[in-house]
Design an enzyme around this catalytic site. Structure first.
Site, PDB file in Angstrom:
ATOM      1  N   ALA A 250      27.438 -41.126 -69.687  1.00 38.19           N
ATOM      2  CA  ALA A 250      27.673 -39.935 -70.449  1.00 38.19           C
ATOM      3  C   ALA A 250      27.307 -40.516 -72.021  1.00 38.19           C
ATOM      4  O   ALA A 250      27.824 -41.440 -72.500  1.00 38.19           O
ATOM      5  CB  ALA A 250      28.532 -39.180 -70.268  1.00 38.19           C
TER       6      ALA A 250
ATOM      7  N   LYS B 276       8.177 -29.943 -69.981  1.00 41.23           N
ATOM      8  CA  LYS B 276       6.777 -29.785 -70.294  1.00 41.23           C
ATOM      9  C   LYS B 276       5.997 -31.053 -69.506  1.00 41.23           C
ATOM     10  O   LYS B 276       6.712 -32.078 -69.839  1.00 41.23           O
ATOM     11  CB  LYS B 276       6.697 -29.773 -71.743  1.00 41.23           C
ATOM     12  CG  LYS B 276       5.331 -29.613 -72.211  1.00 41.23           C
ATOM     13  CD  LYS B 276       4.935 -30.594 -73.377  1.00 41.23           C
ATOM     14  CE  LYS B 276       4.693 -31.963 -73.094  1.00 41.23           C
ATOM     15  NZ  LYS B 276       4.109 -32.946 -74.109  1.00 41.23           N
TER      16      LYS B 276
ATOM     17  N   ASN C 127     -11.321   6.209 -74.052  1.00 40.40           N
ATOM     18  CA  ASN C 127     -11.826   6.388 -75.268  1.00 40.40           C
ATOM     19  C   ASN C 127     -10.686   6.061 -76.477  1.00 40.40           C
ATOM     20  O   ASN C 127     -11.046   5.651 -77.609  1.00 40.40           O
ATOM     21  CB  ASN C 127     -12.461   7.664 -75.790  1.00 40.40           C
ATOM     22  CG  ASN C 127     -13.809   8.021 -74.817  1.00 40.40           C
ATOM     23  OD1 ASN C 127     -14.619   7.230 -74.778  1.00 40.40           O
ATOM     24  ND2 ASN C 127     -13.778   8.996 -73.930  1.00 40.40           N
TER      25      ASN C 127
ATOM     26  N   ARG D 169     -12.668   5.669 -81.895  1.00 43.76           N
ATOM     27  CA  ARG D 169     -11.389   6.248 -81.372  1.00 43.76           C
ATOM     28  C   ARG D 169     -10.377   5.575 -80.941  1.00 43.76           C
ATOM     29  O   ARG D 169      -9.291   5.987 -80.941  1.00 43.76           O
ATOM     30  CB  ARG D 169     -11.768   7.230 -80.351  1.00 43.76           C
ATOM     31  CG  ARG D 169     -12.732   8.640 -80.912  1.00 43.76           C
ATOM     32  CD  ARG D 169     -13.041   9.524 -79.610  1.00 43.76           C
ATOM     33  NE  ARG D 169     -14.345   8.753 -79.225  1.00 43.76           N
ATOM     34  CZ  ARG D 169     -14.894   9.531 -78.023  1.00 43.76           C
ATOM     35  NH1 ARG D 169     -14.636  10.385 -77.733  1.00 43.76           N
ATOM     36  NH2 ARG D 169     -16.037   8.833 -78.024  1.00 43.76           N
TER      37      ARG D 169
ATOM     38  N   ALA E  73     -22.543  -1.018 -76.400  1.00 46.96           N
ATOM     39  CA  ALA E  73     -22.798  -1.170 -77.657  1.00 46.96           C
ATOM     40  C   ALA E  73     -21.971  -0.465 -78.705  1.00 46.96           C
ATOM     41  O   ALA E  73     -21.733  -0.612 -79.924  1.00 46.96           O
ATOM     42  CB  ALA E  73     -24.431  -0.686 -77.977  1.00 46.96           C
TER      43      ALA E  73
HETATM   44  C1  UD1 Z   1     -20.368  10.132 -73.031  1.00 48.59           C
HETATM   45  C2  UD1 Z   1     -21.409  11.199 -72.683  1.00 48.59           C
HETATM   46  C3  UD1 Z   1     -20.852  12.434 -72.240  1.00 48.59           C
HETATM   47  C4  UD1 Z   1     -19.724  12.141 -71.082  1.00 48.59           C
HETATM   48  C5  UD1 Z   1     -18.791  10.832 -71.373  1.00 48.59           C
HETATM   49  C6  UD1 Z   1     -18.214  10.447 -69.854  1.00 48.59           C
HETATM   50  C7  UD1 Z   1     -23.337  11.119 -74.016  1.00 48.59           C
HETATM   51  C8  UD1 Z   1     -24.192  11.380 -75.260  1.00 48.59           C
HETATM   52  N1  UD1 Z   1     -22.249  11.616 -73.804  1.00 48.59           N
HETATM   53  O1  UD1 Z   1     -19.751  10.667 -73.949  1.00 48.59           O
HETATM   54  O2  UD1 Z   1     -21.768  13.427 -71.840  1.00 48.59           O
HETATM   55  O3  UD1 Z   1     -19.033  13.168 -70.733  1.00 48.59           O
HETATM   56  O4  UD1 Z   1     -19.564   9.724 -71.983  1.00 48.59           O
HETATM   57  O5  UD1 Z   1     -17.189   9.392 -70.453  1.00 48.59           O
HETATM   58  O6  UD1 Z   1     -24.068  10.033 -73.338  1.00 48.59           O
HETATM   59  N2  UD1 Z   1     -22.904   3.357 -76.579  1.00 48.59           N
HETATM   60  C9  UD1 Z   1     -23.863   2.641 -76.611  1.00 48.59           C
HETATM   61  N3  UD1 Z   1     -24.779   2.641 -77.957  1.00 48.59           N
HETATM   62  C10 UD1 Z   1     -24.582   3.765 -78.715  1.00 48.59           C
HETATM   63  C11 UD1 Z   1     -23.524   4.721 -78.315  1.00 48.59           C
HETATM   64  C12 UD1 Z   1     -22.695   4.427 -77.174  1.00 48.59           C
HETATM   65  O7  UD1 Z   1     -24.200   1.438 -76.119  1.00 48.59           O
HETATM   66  O8  UD1 Z   1     -25.415   4.021 -79.679  1.00 48.59           O
HETATM   67  C13 UD1 Z   1     -21.818   2.987 -75.421  1.00 48.59           C
HETATM   68  C14 UD1 Z   1     -20.510   3.034 -75.772  1.00 48.59           C
HETATM   69  O9  UD1 Z   1     -20.243   1.628 -75.958  1.00 48.59           O
HETATM   70  C15 UD1 Z   1     -19.921   3.542 -74.272  1.00 48.59           C
HETATM   71  C16 UD1 Z   1     -20.965   4.527 -73.796  1.00 48.59           C
HETATM   72  O10 UD1 Z   1     -22.380   4.131 -74.468  1.00 48.59           O
HETATM   73  O11 UD1 Z   1     -19.599   2.513 -73.420  1.00 48.59           O
HETATM   74  C17 UD1 Z   1     -20.640   5.881 -74.149  1.00 48.59           C
HETATM   75  O12 UD1 Z   1     -20.411   6.398 -75.421  1.00 48.59           O
HETATM   76  P1  UD1 Z   1     -19.287   7.041 -76.064  1.00 48.59           P
HETATM   77  O13 UD1 Z   1     -19.312   7.178 -77.585  1.00 48.59           O
HETATM   78  O14 UD1 Z   1     -17.927   6.586 -75.175  1.00 48.59           O
HETATM   79  O15 UD1 Z   1     -19.527   8.445 -75.173  1.00 48.59           O
HETATM   80  P2  UD1 Z   1     -18.830   9.776 -74.994  1.00 48.59           P
HETATM   81  O16 UD1 Z   1     -18.543  10.281 -76.290  1.00 48.59           O
HETATM   82  O17 UD1 Z   1     -17.643   9.196 -74.069  1.00 48.59           O
HETATM   83 CA    CA Z   2     -16.727   7.187 -73.247  1.00 44.93          CA
END
Ligand code: UD1
Ligand code: CA
Length: 497
Positions: A423, A351, A227, A17, A12
């Site tokens: 031709a 085509k 990310n 980034r 979600a």
């Molecule tokens: C997360 C972990 C971190 C870990 C890293 C590994 C947490 C708080 N942190 O950080 O410890 O080292 O993954 O890759 O969990 N997402 C949701 N809803 C939200 C927020 C995020 O569904 O409200 C989903 C994102 O789409 C993503 C996943 O959760 O697929 C992780 O979110 P992201 O923001 O990438 O977390 P990281 O900062 O990478």
């Molecule tokens: Ca991540």
């Protein structure tokens, strides 16, 4: 291994980034959207999945549905307030006693890793099993901190300078017992620094409650998070290298392998040679002992054994038989079928056309909506006029016919077996079999006329020369008068001094 497991994929997040309008989860890695990687992996292990959607939910869902992954449920996270909240939203789907939670942005996971995790979790009777890894530059990842027999995860942005030095990180992959999750998920507190509910807080909570927390260290490449676009590039490089290694071990030669693009589901037969800059896109199937020349793009196209595709060809939705020769610079699109031993040369576009065995179209030609028989020769510069401004019309050329150079074939048109066209013809009527069709105005020779033209030209040149001479004389005379005038004026000025 345990069967009593459902997966939750967190998908979600806002992809901030990535800095692109599109959610990172639908960006592709070797032609497949990132979110489809964990989906297909879990499907291969028969694990049902709940996806948490939020940012660009519709687009992410469409990508998953298009992949036809079985046993998928979807839940929407209304407010994107962190990974803890995301998991909490899925409660209604917790129909198994263990929940395997993973981030949607971890495309390089392998089935073995998941199987090992499931086995360890069961063997050790764990409440919470988490996958961890070591990184030289752990920036951005949650650090795994073990102190006084307690274990916890501190997010990068909440780490002290000292904690930032820790290289052991959380991968975002956990296997948690349903009981522990039910008892604790809503006890996670909002993080005061970020305002988010961190799923990672569960680790400290389990540890404090003396629950069994298992830490499974794995190699970093398998659990890379994606990310940023730079990380996407790195993940794609790894995926592509794995694909290439598999082909290389099966007798496929890649020339400058680092410049070749392969999608995940392509097939290449033993003994084939793939030159630099080639793109083999989704659905490309190359037979055995084929040659694909530099910078050709093969998209959803099957190529039979021993065929040669020379450089700079672009082909989509095409089927080519064996021993064919195509290009260089040929374009084949929208349902082209070429049978064995067909030759298509440079600057030829096809085509929606079928060409049967041993036929050739070697230079500067467009064949659209056509059906060409066996042993047909299409002369250089032949164009089918398949579109009459309103409708598309077919052109049929039967076996052993010969189309002369620079022909305009106005469809609908049928050229029957063993017919010839002269031709430069514009062919507007069907040509019966064994017939020669000539569709051009008759040539007229005028004796001596060229000589006459030459004489006229010669006279014109002489007149031009005389005119030029007069002009030049006039110019010189003007200059002389001006000079005399100037001398007189100068003399006058000097006498008055
Ligand atoms: C997360 C972990 C971190 C870990 C890293 C590994 C947490 C708080 N942190 O950080 O410890 O080292 O993954 O890759 O969990 N997402 C949701 N809803 C939200 C927020 C995020 O569904 O409200 C989903 C994102 O789409 C993503 C996943 O959760 O697929 C992780 O979110 P992201 O923001 O990438 O977390 P990281 O900062 O990478
Ligand atoms: Ca991540």
């Amino acid at each position: 291994m345990i069967n009593d497991v459902r997966a939750i994929i967190l998908a979600a997040g806002k992809s901030t980034r990535f800095k692109t309008k599109k959610s990172k989860l639908i960006h592709t890695i070797c032609g497949q959207p990132m979110i489809v990687y964990p989906a297909k992996l879990l499907e291969s292990l028969n694990i049902p999945i709940t996806f948490v959607l939020g940012h660009q939910a519709e687009n992410v869902k469409k990508a998953i549905e298009k992949s036809k992954t079985k046993s998928c449920d979807f839940v929407t996270q209304k407010e994107l307030s962190g990974t803890g909240n995301a998991v909490s939203c899925t409660k209604e789907t917790w129909d198994k006693n263990n929940l395997l939670i993973l981030n949607g942005d971890t495309p390089l996971l392998t089935p073995d890793l998941i199987e090992i995790t499931l086995k360890k979790h069961k063997d050790e009777n764990a409440d919470l099993t988490m996958l961890t890894t070591y990184m030289i530059s752990p920036k951005g990842y949650g650090r795994v901190i073990k102190k006084n027999n307690q274990i916890k995860i501190i997010e990068d942005k909440n780490c002290t300078e000292e904690e930032k030095e820790i290289n052991k990180v959380n991968t975002g992959i956990y296997l948690i017992s349903k009981k522990f999750l039910e008892d604790n998920i809503d006890k996670i507190q909002k993080n005061s620094a970020s305002g988010e509910f961190y799923l990672t807080d569960l680790v400290e909570m389990a540890s404090k409650q003396n629950k069994k927390v298992l830490d499974v260290p794995v190699g970093y490449d398998f659990v890379r998070g994606v990310n940023t676009l730079e990380e996407l590039w790195a993940a794609e490089q790894i995926t592509r290298s794995q694909l290439m290694k598999r082909f290389m071990n099966n007798g496929v030669r890649f020339e400058l392998a680092q410049n070749i693009h392969l999608d995940i589901d392509v097939e290449i037969g033993t003994g084939s040679f793939i030159a630099t800059g080639v793109h083999l896109l989704k659905g490309a199937k190359i037979g055995e002992d084929c040659f694909v020349g530099a910078f050709s793009i093969i998209d959803n196209t099957t190529i039979g054994d021993d065929s040669k595709i020379y450089s700079h060809c672009v082909m989509q939705d095409t089927t080519i038989g064996s021993n064919a020769k195509i290009g260089p610079f040929a374009r084949l699109r929208n349902n082209v079928i070429l049978k064995d031993y067909v030759t298509i040369g440079n600057f030829v576009e096809l085509k929606n056309t079928q060409i049967d065995e041993y036929s050739k179209a070697k230079h500067l030609t467009y064949l659209g909506d056509s059906r060409i028989g066996k042993h047909v020769n299409i002369g250089a510069g032949t164009i089918t006029c398949n579109h009459d401004g309103i409708n598309k019309n077919p052109t049929i050329i039967e076996d052993e016919s010969y189309i002369g150079s620079n022909n305009t074939l106005v469809a609908p048109l049928k050229i029957e077996k063993n017919a010839y066209t002269a031709a430069g013809s514009t062919i507007t009527h069907d040509v019966p079999k064994d017939t020669l069709a000539i569709g051009r105005s008759r040539q007229v020779n005028k004796n001596g006329y060229a000589k006459k033209l030459k004489n006229i030209k010669k006279k014109e040149c002489e007149i031009d020369e005389i005119k030029a001479k007069i002009k030049n004389d006039e110019h010189e005379e003007t200059q002389r008068i001006n000079f005399v005038g100037a001398v007189k004026t100068k003399n006058k000025q000097e006498t008055s001094l």
